[in-house]
Design an enzyme around this catalytic site. Structure first.
Site, short mmCIF file in Angstrom:
data_model
loop_
_atom_site.label_atom_id
_atom_site.label_comp_id
_atom_site.label_asym_id
_atom_site.label_seq_id
_atom_site.Cartn_x
_atom_site.Cartn_y
_atom_site.Cartn_z
N GLU A 272 -0.37 -1.65 -12.47
CA GLU A 272 0.35 -1.83 -11.20
C GLU A 272 1.85 -1.67 -11.41
O GLU A 272 2.56 -1.13 -10.56
CB GLU A 272 0.05 -3.21 -10.59
CG GLU A 272 -1.40 -3.41 -10.20
CD GLU A 272 -1.92 -2.34 -9.25
OE1 GLU A 272 -1.19 -1.93 -8.34
OE2 GLU A 272 -3.06 -1.89 -9.44
N TRP A 275 2.58 1.91 -11.36
CA TRP A 275 2.65 2.49 -10.00
C TRP A 275 4.09 2.40 -9.48
O TRP A 275 4.59 3.31 -8.83
CB TRP A 275 1.73 1.73 -9.04
CG TRP A 275 0.34 2.26 -8.98
CD1 TRP A 275 -0.78 1.69 -9.53
CD2 TRP A 275 -0.10 3.47 -8.33
NE1 TRP A 275 -1.88 2.48 -9.26
CE2 TRP A 275 -1.50 3.57 -8.53
CE3 TRP A 275 0.54 4.48 -7.61
CZ2 TRP A 275 -2.25 4.62 -8.03
CZ3 TRP A 275 -0.22 5.54 -7.12
CH2 TRP A 275 -1.59 5.61 -7.33
N TRP A 303 1.14 12.92 16.40
CA TRP A 303 1.08 11.45 16.46
C TRP A 303 1.21 10.95 17.88
O TRP A 303 1.81 11.60 18.73
CB TRP A 303 2.20 10.84 15.63
CG TRP A 303 2.21 11.20 14.17
CD1 TRP A 303 3.11 12.00 13.53
CD2 TRP A 303 1.27 10.79 13.17
NE1 TRP A 303 2.81 12.11 12.20
CE2 TRP A 303 1.67 11.37 11.96
CE3 TRP A 303 0.13 9.99 13.19
CZ2 TRP A 303 0.99 11.18 10.76
CZ3 TRP A 303 -0.56 9.79 12.00
CH2 TRP A 303 -0.12 10.38 10.80
N ASN A 338 -1.44 -7.05 -1.02
CA ASN A 338 -1.56 -5.60 -1.17
C ASN A 338 -2.77 -5.01 -0.47
O ASN A 338 -2.67 -3.99 0.22
CB ASN A 338 -1.61 -5.24 -2.66
CG ASN A 338 -1.73 -3.75 -2.88
OD1 ASN A 338 -0.89 -2.98 -2.42
ND2 ASN A 338 -2.81 -3.33 -3.52
N TRP A 356 3.06 7.08 10.28
CA TRP A 356 3.33 6.12 9.20
C TRP A 356 4.80 5.75 9.13
O TRP A 356 5.15 4.68 8.64
CB TRP A 356 2.84 6.68 7.85
CG TRP A 356 3.44 8.03 7.51
CD1 TRP A 356 2.96 9.24 7.86
CD2 TRP A 356 4.65 8.27 6.80
NE1 TRP A 356 3.78 10.23 7.40
CE2 TRP A 356 4.83 9.67 6.74
CE3 TRP A 356 5.60 7.46 6.19
CZ2 TRP A 356 5.93 10.26 6.11
CZ3 TRP A 356 6.70 8.04 5.56
CH2 TRP A 356 6.85 9.43 5.53
N TRP A 379 2.77 3.85 2.11
CA TRP A 379 2.49 4.37 3.46
C TRP A 379 1.91 5.78 3.40
O TRP A 379 0.95 6.09 4.11
CB TRP A 379 3.75 4.31 4.34
CG TRP A 379 3.84 2.96 4.98
CD1 TRP A 379 4.55 1.89 4.53
CD2 TRP A 379 3.12 2.52 6.14
NE1 TRP A 379 4.33 0.80 5.36
CE2 TRP A 379 3.47 1.16 6.34
CE3 TRP A 379 2.23 3.11 7.02
CZ2 TRP A 379 2.94 0.41 7.39
CZ3 TRP A 379 1.71 2.37 8.06
CH2 TRP A 379 2.06 1.04 8.25
#
Ligand SMILES: Cc1cc2nc3c(=O)[nH]c(=O)nc-3n(C[C@H](O)[C@H](O)[C@H](O)COP(=O)(O)OP(=O)(O)OC[C@H]3O[C@@H](n4cnc5c(N)ncnc54)[C@H](O)[C@@H]3O)c2cc1C
Length: 461
Positions: A272, A275, A303, A338, A356, A379
């Site tokens: 993590e 990331w 959208w 998360n 987003w 996102w």
């Protein structure tokens, strides 16, 4: 007497602070300075919870500096102008700072460097925020990584720097004018969230508590939002209360005495942390991800306008309990688990068809840990438009996600008290059409199956 300036930015700590340590090693006296921003009332990329955390961190930093003989100088305005004034006033001959992980920070660094050159002041920009800085890791072909797994493998192979020392003594010249430490009133804000304790000591407590126990069951429990099973140090990394080198070193120490199973959990945790650095390098190599979808084929999706449905999402009133619980946790604490970030993000994009970018901005305004790179990465991952994203056709169903990750509705009931008396299992499936779970809680805004098909059609186009 040699005099240097250390510009505190997102490194609000005295332990293993690369720039501060370098300034102290090279100069007899050091002026530690923080420059306050001067926007008022609202900001697109931050909000009251994060600013309140920042105020607490500055208070704690000022106390820590004082205990070492130094003094935090607070100024305000554009960083280059404020630093120029301070350099002229004090005659400091060098300026140190840690490099920022986002483009707004890089822009300012360029201006500060130009200003310092003009004044004949030596500038030292240090790498600090990541274990392996944004431009260090490249694929065999010499290009940046677009996919996490090969990036992570390459990251793990490199030798790791250990943490640097903690400041033991700092001498700051007397009589340098300073503003008072800020409160939320400085930005015209009011606090409405109950946030974690700020400051370096509180952050280290959180890390130690986690590494002493929960880290060994991280893999098994990290996806369960009702359990306090993750480290909760994201705001500490965001504000630099802990160095990433210290965190990694603590994981290594814990691994040394751990069982195979324990070590596996530790590896998942370290992954993590990788990331975070992966998204730093994505932003560094492709800063345009802040403007549009990483994958060109998704740049012209039709959208929906963010109208009342978006407002219901922000307020935690969509009628989807797991989504609303997450959004209410965010409102109440400036944090969201998360797993629930993924569910709420995917819901906004794939059930409400709102871009987003609106969600990204809302999260930045509410999250104490709001980190431009990770937030954008999260996102775009959820929207299926990013570097290493979930394929667009993988659409999480909020009801089955509830069944998997909050089967008793424990997390939901914590944040939606009006659902307290509804049997947990019922919250993992839509209510009978037209019938509410309880009078005071809205009907689902949409039918997930219908919206899923619309999304597939939209993306296929
Ligand atoms: C839509 C969305 C938005 C997000 N926005 C942010 C954000 O603004 N700031 C932020 O720090 N994280 C963000 N994340 C990632 C993740 O949700 C948080 O880092 C995590 O929930 C923080 O809790 P923790 O410290 O207990 O994490 P732990 O599970 O204990 O993880 C340890 C640390 O690893 C890093 N990390 C964990 N997961 C990720 C991830 N997926 N991407 C990048 N870094 C990660 C964080 O620094 C975290 O503190 C986002 C994820 C999604 C899906």
């Amino acid at each position: 007497m040699t005099l240097a300036l250390h510009w505190f930015r997102r490194d609000l700590r005295l332990t293993d602070n690369t720039s501060l340590n370098a300034a102290l090693a090279q100069s007899e006296q050091v002026i530690p300075v923080y420059i306050l921003s001067t926007w008022k009332n609202s900001h697109g990329w931050t909000g009251a919870p994060r600013q309140e955390f920042l105020c607490g961190c500055l208070e704690s930093l000022a106390r820590d500096l004082q205990s070492k003989g130094g003094r935090l100088i607070v100024r305000q305005g554009q960083a280059d102008a404020a630093l120029e004034e301070l350099l002229r006033e004090t005659g400091a001959t060098s300026l140190h700072f840690n490099r920022d992980p986002d483009p707004f920070g890089w822009e300012m660094e360029k201006r500060v460097e130009a200003m310092a050159r003009r004044l004949g002041v030596k500038v030292h920009a240090h790498a600090d925020a990541a274990i392996h800085e944004r431009e260090v890791l490249l694929s065999g072909a010499g290009t940046p990584f677009r996919i996490f797994t090969p990036y992570s493998k390459a990251w793990l192979k490199l030798p790791k720097p250990g943490p640097g020392r903690s400041v033991s003594r700092i001498a700051t010249p007397a009589n340098i004018p300073s503003l008072d430490l800020p409160t939320l009133a400085h930005w015209g804000l009011q606090s409405d969230a109950s946030i974690l304790k700020p400051g370096e000591a509180a952050a280290r407590d959180r890390l130690c508590r986690f590494v002493d126990g929960p880290i060994f069951s991280y893999q098994e429990k990290r996806d369960l939002p009702s359990q306090a099973a993750t480290s909760r140090i994201s705001q500490d990394l965001r504000h630099g209360l802990l160095s990433i080198r210290e965190i990694y070193a603590r994981c290594e120490q814990a691994a040394a005495g751990a069982s195979m199973e324990g070590r596996r959990n530790l590896q998942v945790y370290v992954s993590e942390l990788i990331w975070r650095e992966f998204y730093f390098q994505v932003l560094w190599h492709w800063p345009e991800v802040l403007e549009h979808e990483f994958q060109p084929k998704f740049r012209n999706l039709a959208w929906s306008e963010p109208g009342t449905a978006f407002e219901a999402w922000c307020a935690g009133q969509t009628g989807f309990p797991i989504v609303d619980a997450g959004m209410r946790e965010l409102l109440a604490t400036g944090f969201m688990h998360n797993r629930v970030r993924m569910i709420t993000a995917m819901f906004l994009v794939k059930d409400l068809h709102v871009s987003w970018k609106h969600g990204e901005r809302w999260f930045m305004q509410r999250l104490v840990d709001g980190e431009i790179a990770s937030n954008n990465g999260g996102w775009q991952w959820s929207a299926g438009t990013g570097t290493d994203a979930a394929p667009y056709f993988r659409i999480q169903n909020p009801w089955s996600q509830t069944l998997r990750f909050d089967p008793e509705g424990t997390y939901i009931k914590q944040w939606i008290p009006e659902l307290r008396d509804v049997p947990g299992k019922k919250l993992a499936q839509p209510p009978t059409p037209g019938l509410r779970f309880v009078k005071s809680y809205p009907l689902p805004l949409v039918d997930h199956a219908i919206e899923r098909d619309k999304t597939l059609a939209l993306y296929r186009q």
